[in-house]
Scaffold this active site. Structure first.
Site, PDB file in Angstrom:
ATOM      1  N   CYS A 102     -54.392  40.589 -30.688  1.00 59.31           N
ATOM      2  CA  CYS A 102     -53.862  41.237 -31.089  1.00 59.31           C
ATOM      3  C   CYS A 102     -54.157  42.238 -29.738  1.00 59.31           C
ATOM      4  CB  CYS A 102     -53.924  41.602 -32.171  1.00 59.31           C
ATOM      5  SG  CYS A 102     -56.104  42.312 -32.144  1.00 59.31           S
ATOM      6  N   CYS A 113     -45.937  56.022 -35.832  1.00 57.21           N
ATOM      7  CA  CYS A 113     -44.756  55.733 -34.666  1.00 57.21           C
ATOM      8  C   CYS A 113     -45.027  56.405 -33.282  1.00 57.21           C
ATOM      9  CB  CYS A 113     -43.928  55.432 -35.180  1.00 57.21           C
ATOM     10  SG  CYS A 113     -43.320  54.808 -37.006  1.00 57.21           S
TER      11      CYS A 113
END
Length: 470
Positions: free
Chosen positions: A428, A86
């Site tokens: 993507c 993250c």
């Protein structure tokens, strides 16, 4: 101010100027652009350790960070800054969305250089944490210790169950709590870690591969409430396998698909290996509208289920399929999009490289009583040819969702030759998508663009483009 320490060049107290691609930031020093790794944001100050220096740019890692950015927010994960999962958790979500939108705009304007409509605001994710339906954890005897742990003087077990340290295949960060997958993901991992420690079960040793029993743990959750666990063992020791699998079955009766695989290879991939179903069904079921999709241990399914549904709705809207339309779905995977749009179409043909995925796609059509789909497996460059189109029919609409590398030029050329009235391109990677749009511009006009955020707390962005035949 610049200092030299041995072979490292260090710049002190550098202003972080802006965001860059791949979750990096940039500054400018001595007329060079510096691409910066580390948990920094524009407006921060940091010391930079140069890792690469070329004539026109440098790469560096930030340390001694002085947070001063207006874009910062409070992080919640104790592993942030060490774990690579993250990297944008310190950036407020609206800023994440703004920069992802900018990534799409920059790629389409600078690389594609085609006429564009107004690019729509990015579609945000309703959940910014606990949104993933799949995580993979690695067992290792090579635990990564943070500097704080080293400095504490405490003694730590060298075993770890967690994630690979970025750019270090041989080091694993032991994870206390991950904010990416909902319960009982954390509970399963922690219980298994404690159980294996209490029973002296060896973890796999990545460097000396002859050592260690436990290699990998996969946990998959589904919108239906189904729960899958796959444990990968490095060798066949029946008593160890039974001990671990019976523990999981007893401790977590909510597991609906409990499986294991024995992998004696030098890598963790198991697509060529037998999966043993220990308890429950050999698959879980994802639900989308009134459709059901079987997801096995080897199946691909978008890892953000709720946002995947939004992505597919946008794709279906852009495709604007009429009752007599013949549709090709390229890179169909397990046929999720193909089956999702099949009821609007006369017929859908899905093409995919992986034979196993094509088998899943056929099953997904069968269990949903969808009879107007066909699926074919093969190398897309060779499979999608003029001969294939002549044999199976020219498509009215093409939906394409290629991997990050985008479409190969022969695939684009076949699409141009087939000339469907509409192409919907799901990507993507906006950079490779833009490259392909430049080629398609020969016959197609971009009429709609919709970025979608599939992966909050990361720099990744999905993008859907509609192209209409000129």
């Amino acid at each position: 101010m610049k200092k030299k320490k041995k072979e490292n060049i260090i710049f002190e107290n550098v202003l972080i100027e802006n965001f860059a691609a791949e979750a990096k930031c940039i500054s400018r020093i001595e007329d060079k652009v510096v691409f910066i790794d580390g948990p920094v944001a524009p407006g921060d100050y940091a010391d930079l350790r140069v890792t690469k220096s070329k004539s026109s740019f440098m790469e560096a890692t930030a340390f001694n960070i002085r947070p001063n950015s207006e874009y910062r927010t409070q992080t919640i994960c104790s592993h942030f800054g060490t774990c690579g999962g993250c990297k944008w958790q310190h950036i407020d979500y609206q800023t994440q969305l703004t920069f992802k939108h900018k990534q799409v705009v920059d790629a389409l304007e600078r690389i594609a250089k085609v006429e564009l409509p107004e690019i729509k605001s990015i579609f945000p994710s309703s959940e910014t944490f606990y949104y993933r339906n799949k995580l993979e954890y690695t067992f290792s005897q090579n635990r990564w210790l943070t500097q704080a742990q080293i400095d504490s003087g405490e003694s730590f077990s060298r075993n770890a169950l967690g994630f690979h340290i970025p750019k270090r295949y041989d080091k694993i960060l032991d994870i206390d709590h991950c904010y990416l997958q909902p319960d009982p993901s954390n509970a399963i991992r922690l219980a298994l870690r404690d159980f294996t420690a209490a029973n002296n079960l060896d973890y796999y040793e990545q460097v000396r591969q002859e050592k260690g029993a436990l290699r990998n743990l996969i946990i998959r959750t589904a919108s239906s409430g189904d729960l899958m666990v796959v444990v990968q063992f490095a060798y066949c020791q029946p008593e160890d396998i039974d001990l671990v699998m019976n523990f999981l079955a007893d401790k977590f009766p909510e597991i609906t698909s409990l499986n294991y695989v024995i992998n004696t290879k030098g890598n963790d991939t198991f697509f060529d290996l037998e999966i043993v179903n220990f308890k429950g069904l050999p698959y879980i079921v994802e639900e989308m509208e009134d459709l059901k999709f079987r997801v096995g241990p080897k199946s691909f399914f978008q890892t953000n289920s709720k946002q995947a549904y939004e992505l597919y709705k946008i794709t279906r809207e852009y495709a604007d399929i009429q009752a007599n339309d013949f549709v090709y779905d390229l890179y169909t995977g397990t046929g999720t999009i193909a089956n999702f749009v099949a009821r609007q179409a006369k017929k859908v043909i899905g093409l995919e490289y992986v034979e196993m995925a094509v088998e899943d796609a056929r099953v997904n059509s069968q269990i949903n009583n969808i009879t107007n789909t066909e699926f074919y497996a093969g190398d897309m460059r060779k499979l999608l040819s003029s001969e294939f189109v002549n044999k199976h029919g020219r498509p009215d609409i093409v939906i394409t969702d290629p991997p990050r590398a985008g479409m190969d030029e022969p695939v684009v050329r076949t699409l141009l030759e087939a000339s469907p009235k509409r192409i919907v391109y799901v990507s993507c990677n906006p950079a490779t998508q833009a490259r392909d749009l430049a080629l398609l511009d020969e016959k197609y006009q971009v009429t709609s663009v919709q970025p979608v955020d599939m992966f909050p707390q990361t720099h990744h962005v999905e993008n859907v483009v509609r192209l209409d035949l000129r």
